[in-house]
Motif scaffolding. Structure first.
Motif, mmCIF file in Angstrom:
data_model
loop_
_atom_site.group_PDB
_atom_site.id
_atom_site.type_symbol
_atom_site.label_atom_id
_atom_site.label_comp_id
_atom_site.label_asym_id
_atom_site.label_seq_id
_atom_site.Cartn_x
_atom_site.Cartn_y
_atom_site.Cartn_z
ATOM 1 N N ASN A 1 0.863 -1.169 0.000
ATOM 2 C CA ASN A 1 0.000 0.000 0.000
ATOM 3 C C ASN A 1 0.909 1.231 0.000
ATOM 4 O O ASN A 1 2.126 1.112 0.101
ATOM 5 C CB ASN A 1 -0.971 -0.002 1.190
ATOM 6 N N ARG A 2 0.343 2.380 -0.154
ATOM 7 C CA ARG A 2 1.159 3.586 -0.290
ATOM 8 C C ARG A 2 2.062 3.792 0.923
ATOM 9 O O ARG A 2 3.244 4.072 0.784
ATOM 10 C CB ARG A 2 0.268 4.819 -0.502
ATOM 11 N N SER A 3 1.526 3.649 2.120
ATOM 12 C CA SER A 3 2.343 3.884 3.313
ATOM 13 C C SER A 3 3.461 2.850 3.425
ATOM 14 O O SER A 3 4.579 3.182 3.836
ATOM 15 C CB SER A 3 1.483 3.902 4.572
ATOM 16 N N GLY A 4 3.189 1.606 3.052
ATOM 17 C CA GLY A 4 4.227 0.572 3.081
ATOM 18 C C GLY A 4 5.344 0.858 2.099
ATOM 19 O O GLY A 4 6.524 0.690 2.409
ATOM 20 N N ARG A 5 4.977 1.307 0.892
ATOM 21 C CA ARG A 5 5.987 1.630 -0.124
ATOM 22 C C ARG A 5 6.808 2.837 0.299
ATOM 23 O O ARG A 5 8.032 2.852 0.144
ATOM 24 C CB ARG A 5 5.315 1.863 -1.474
ATOM 25 N N LYS A 6 6.162 3.857 0.869
ATOM 26 C CA LYS A 6 6.883 5.057 1.314
ATOM 27 C C LYS A 6 7.824 4.727 2.466
ATOM 28 O O LYS A 6 8.941 5.233 2.542
ATOM 29 C CB LYS A 6 5.900 6.167 1.724
ATOM 30 N N LEU A 7 7.378 3.874 3.369
ATOM 31 C CA LEU A 7 8.229 3.447 4.482
ATOM 32 C C LEU A 7 9.455 2.698 3.959
ATOM 33 O O LEU A 7 10.581 2.938 4.409
ATOM 34 C CB LEU A 7 7.434 2.573 5.449
ATOM 35 N N GLN B 1 10.806 2.997 0.947
ATOM 36 C CA GLN B 1 11.684 3.963 0.274
ATOM 37 C C GLN B 1 12.512 4.749 1.291
ATOM 38 O O GLN B 1 13.708 4.936 1.102
ATOM 39 C CB GLN B 1 10.864 4.933 -0.583
ATOM 40 N N ALA B 2 11.883 5.194 2.368
ATOM 41 C CA ALA B 2 12.593 5.971 3.384
ATOM 42 C C ALA B 2 13.668 5.130 4.074
ATOM 43 O O ALA B 2 14.797 5.594 4.277
ATOM 44 C CB ALA B 2 11.606 6.513 4.413
ATOM 45 N N TYR B 3 13.341 3.897 4.419
ATOM 46 C CA TYR B 3 14.280 3.012 5.107
ATOM 47 C C TYR B 3 15.494 2.725 4.224
ATOM 48 O O TYR B 3 16.633 2.787 4.677
ATOM 49 C CB TYR B 3 13.567 1.705 5.496
ATOM 50 N N PHE B 4 15.249 2.422 2.953
ATOM 51 C CA PHE B 4 16.351 2.128 2.037
ATOM 52 C C PHE B 4 17.161 3.397 1.761
ATOM 53 O O PHE B 4 18.378 3.338 1.649
ATOM 54 C CB PHE B 4 15.820 1.543 0.727
ATOM 55 N N ARG B 5 16.490 4.533 1.638
ATOM 56 C CA ARG B 5 17.190 5.799 1.375
ATOM 57 C C ARG B 5 18.173 6.113 2.507
ATOM 58 O O ARG B 5 19.280 6.578 2.264
ATOM 59 C CB ARG B 5 16.185 6.938 1.192
ATOM 60 N N GLN B 6 17.780 5.839 3.753
ATOM 61 C CA GLN B 6 18.665 6.066 4.899
ATOM 62 C C GLN B 6 19.920 5.206 4.811
ATOM 63 O O GLN B 6 20.947 5.532 5.386
ATOM 64 C CB GLN B 6 17.943 5.760 6.210
ATOM 65 N N ARG B 7 19.843 4.112 4.064
ATOM 66 C CA ARG B 7 20.971 3.196 3.902
ATOM 67 C C ARG B 7 21.658 3.365 2.547
ATOM 68 O O ARG B 7 22.486 2.556 2.153
ATOM 69 C CB ARG B 7 20.498 1.761 4.107
ATOM 70 N N GLY B 8 21.288 4.433 1.823
ATOM 71 C CA GLY B 8 21.990 4.785 0.600
ATOM 72 C C GLY B 8 21.488 4.136 -0.671
ATOM 73 O O GLY B 8 22.198 4.112 -1.670
#
Length: 77
Positions: A54-60, A62-69
């Motif tokens: 769902n949108r919130s799961g995908r955004k979460l 993306q944010a988690y992976f972005r924090q790890r580069g």
């Protein structure tokens, strides 16, 4: 032993997500290294294969992976 490809690393991440995020950070690091070897800047994921599609799961995710580069994109259906 050969280095994992982007596809191999992505498959391991799908498996980790299904297994309640076991070793997820390790798999993200593997994916990041595979992307660098392939000269790619972002990882593509199929939303249909995600546990929380769902949108919130995908955004979460993306944010988690972005924090790890790692930049995450989702394929369109």
């Amino acid at each position: 032993m050969s280095e994992p490809t982007v596809a191999d690393a992505t498959d391991r991440i799908y498996e980790s997500l299904r297994a309640d995020n076991v070793d997820l950070d390790q798999h993200i690091a593997t994916l990041k290294a595979a992307l660098a070897r392939a000269g790619a800047k972002e990882a593509m994921f199929d939303p249909a294969r995600l546990v929380q599609n769902n949108r919130s799961g995908r955004k979460l995710m993306q944010a988690y992976f972005r924090q790890r580069g790692v930049t995450v994109k989702f394929s369109s259906e």
